[in-house]
Design a protein around this motif. Structure first.
Motif, PDB file in Angstrom:
ATOM      1  N   PRO A  77      -2.938  12.732   6.141  1.00 46.59           N
ATOM      2  CA  PRO A  77      -3.159  11.287   6.283  1.00 46.59           C
ATOM      3  C   PRO A  77      -2.684  10.480   5.072  1.00 46.59           C
ATOM      4  O   PRO A  77      -2.102   9.408   5.222  1.00 46.59           O
ATOM      5  N   VAL A  78      -2.917  10.996   3.861  1.00 47.85           N
ATOM      6  CA  VAL A  78      -2.438  10.288   2.670  1.00 47.85           C
ATOM      7  C   VAL A  78      -0.918  10.322   2.629  1.00 47.85           C
ATOM      8  O   VAL A  78      -0.263   9.319   2.314  1.00 47.85           O
ATOM      9  N   GLU A  79      -0.347  11.460   2.979  1.00 49.44           N
ATOM     10  CA  GLU A  79       1.113  11.554   3.024  1.00 49.44           C
ATOM     11  C   GLU A  79       1.687  10.558   4.033  1.00 49.44           C
ATOM     12  O   GLU A  79       2.694   9.901   3.777  1.00 49.44           O
ATOM     13  N   ALA A  80       1.031  10.405   5.176  1.00 52.14           N
ATOM     14  CA  ALA A  80       1.475   9.420   6.166  1.00 52.14           C
ATOM     15  C   ALA A  80       1.332   8.003   5.616  1.00 52.14           C
ATOM     16  O   ALA A  80       2.205   7.157   5.825  1.00 52.14           O
ATOM     17  N   ALA A  81       0.238   7.735   4.906  1.00 56.15           N
ATOM     18  CA  ALA A  81       0.036   6.407   4.311  1.00 56.15           C
ATOM     19  C   ALA A  81       1.125   6.093   3.293  1.00 56.15           C
ATOM     20  O   ALA A  81       1.530   4.930   3.147  1.00 56.15           O
ATOM     21  N   LEU A  82       1.615   7.122   2.621  1.00 51.68           N
ATOM     22  CA  LEU A  82       2.692   6.913   1.643  1.00 51.68           C
ATOM     23  C   LEU A  82       3.995   6.477   2.316  1.00 51.68           C
ATOM     24  O   LEU A  82       4.898   5.984   1.639  1.00 51.68           O
ATOM     25  N   GLY A  83       4.095   6.627   3.637  1.00 45.61           N
ATOM     26  CA  GLY A  83       5.241   6.102   4.374  1.00 45.61           C
ATOM     27  C   GLY A  83       5.174   4.591   4.542  1.00 45.61           C
ATOM     28  O   GLY A  83       6.181   3.950   4.831  1.00 45.61           O
ATOM     29  N   PHE A  84       3.965   4.013   4.362  1.00 48.91           N
ATOM     30  CA  PHE A  84       3.775   2.574   4.520  1.00 48.91           C
ATOM     31  C   PHE A  84       3.555   1.855   3.200  1.00 48.91           C
ATOM     32  O   PHE A  84       3.767   0.657   3.099  1.00 48.91           O
ATOM     33  N   THR A  85       3.060   2.559   2.224  1.00 48.77           N
ATOM     34  CA  THR A  85       2.770   1.978   0.921  1.00 48.77           C
ATOM     35  C   THR A  85       3.074   3.034  -0.141  1.00 48.77           C
ATOM     36  O   THR A  85       3.483   4.144   0.178  1.00 48.77           O
ATOM     37  N   ASP A  86       2.862   2.694  -1.386  1.00 42.59           N
ATOM     38  CA  ASP A  86       3.049   3.670  -2.454  1.00 42.59           C
ATOM     39  C   ASP A  86       1.693   4.201  -2.892  1.00 42.59           C
ATOM     40  O   ASP A  86       0.657   3.848  -2.325  1.00 42.59           O
ATOM     41  N   TRP A  87       1.694   5.052  -3.925  1.00 42.75           N
ATOM     42  CA  TRP A  87       0.432   5.640  -4.388  1.00 42.75           C
ATOM     43  C   TRP A  87      -0.516   4.565  -4.899  1.00 42.75           C
ATOM     44  O   TRP A  87      -1.724   4.692  -4.781  1.00 42.75           O
TER      45      TRP A  87
END
Length: 187
Positions: free
Chosen positions: A153-163
């Motif tokens: 899920p965090v990896e997927a979120a990194l597709g929309f935003t940065d760390w």
């Protein structure tokens, strides 16, 4: 003896959610590491230090934590400490160097240090003794789900935003969790 559904909603779920975030914070650095390396220029030793700082602050607060839990109760203690975790996530998200990253992780580790023991203390107050193993097992499962949420899920979120965006959202959600514990969990 049965567990009342309102006890599950008002006691178990808020504390289990706190432990979920505790584990998510514990694991998330492994997923954002490539982005931290690219954005901040940190190396393996700094990444290791960021993980260590979380555990050092987490562990160093365990003795005073027990005293605070007995004196002020799990609801207040965990809610206040989660404010520090939220602040730490915000500091981490806004860091412009290693010192900011370390300070953020230190606040996060300190802030989530009560998520397991406060829950156990609350469960001993609100659940019948014969249900403790069941409730504790579900609490541990909530932590495992937090660890899982820190991966794909965090990896997927990194597709929309940065760390930084991920940690800004984590800061916001952690502050919501603190408020939920304070407002939903009975005194």
């Amino acid at each position: 003896m049965k567990i009342h559904p309102l006890t599950v909603l008002r006691v178990f779920l808020p504390f289990a959610a706190g432990y979920f975030f505790s584990y998510l914070y514990r694991v998330v650095n492994a997923v954002i590491a490539p982005d931290l390396i690219a954005d901040m220029g940190v190396g393996p030793s700094t990444l290791g230090m960021l993980t260590a700082v979380y555990f050092i602050t987490f562990a160093s607060f365990q003795l005073p934590l027990g005293i605070l839990l007995d004196r002020f109760g799990p609801r207040k203690v965990e809610a206040v400490l989660l404010l520090f975790a939220g602040l730490g996530a915000f500091i981490f998200a806004r860091a412009d160097g290693v010192a900011g990253l370390v300070a953020g992780r230190a606040f996060i580790g300190f802030g989530v240090s009560a998520c397991l023991m406060a829950a156990f203390k609350a469960y001993t107050l609100w659940f019948p003794k014969e249900k403790w193993p069941l409730v504790y097992g579900f609490q541990m499962a909530a932590g495992g789900l937090g660890a899982l949420a820190a991966t794909s899920p965090v990896e997927a979120a990194l597709g929309f935003t940065d760390w930084r965006g991920v940690f800004t959202w984590l800061a916001f959600l952690t502050l919501l969790m603190a408020a939920a514990i304070l407002l939903i969990v009975p005194e």
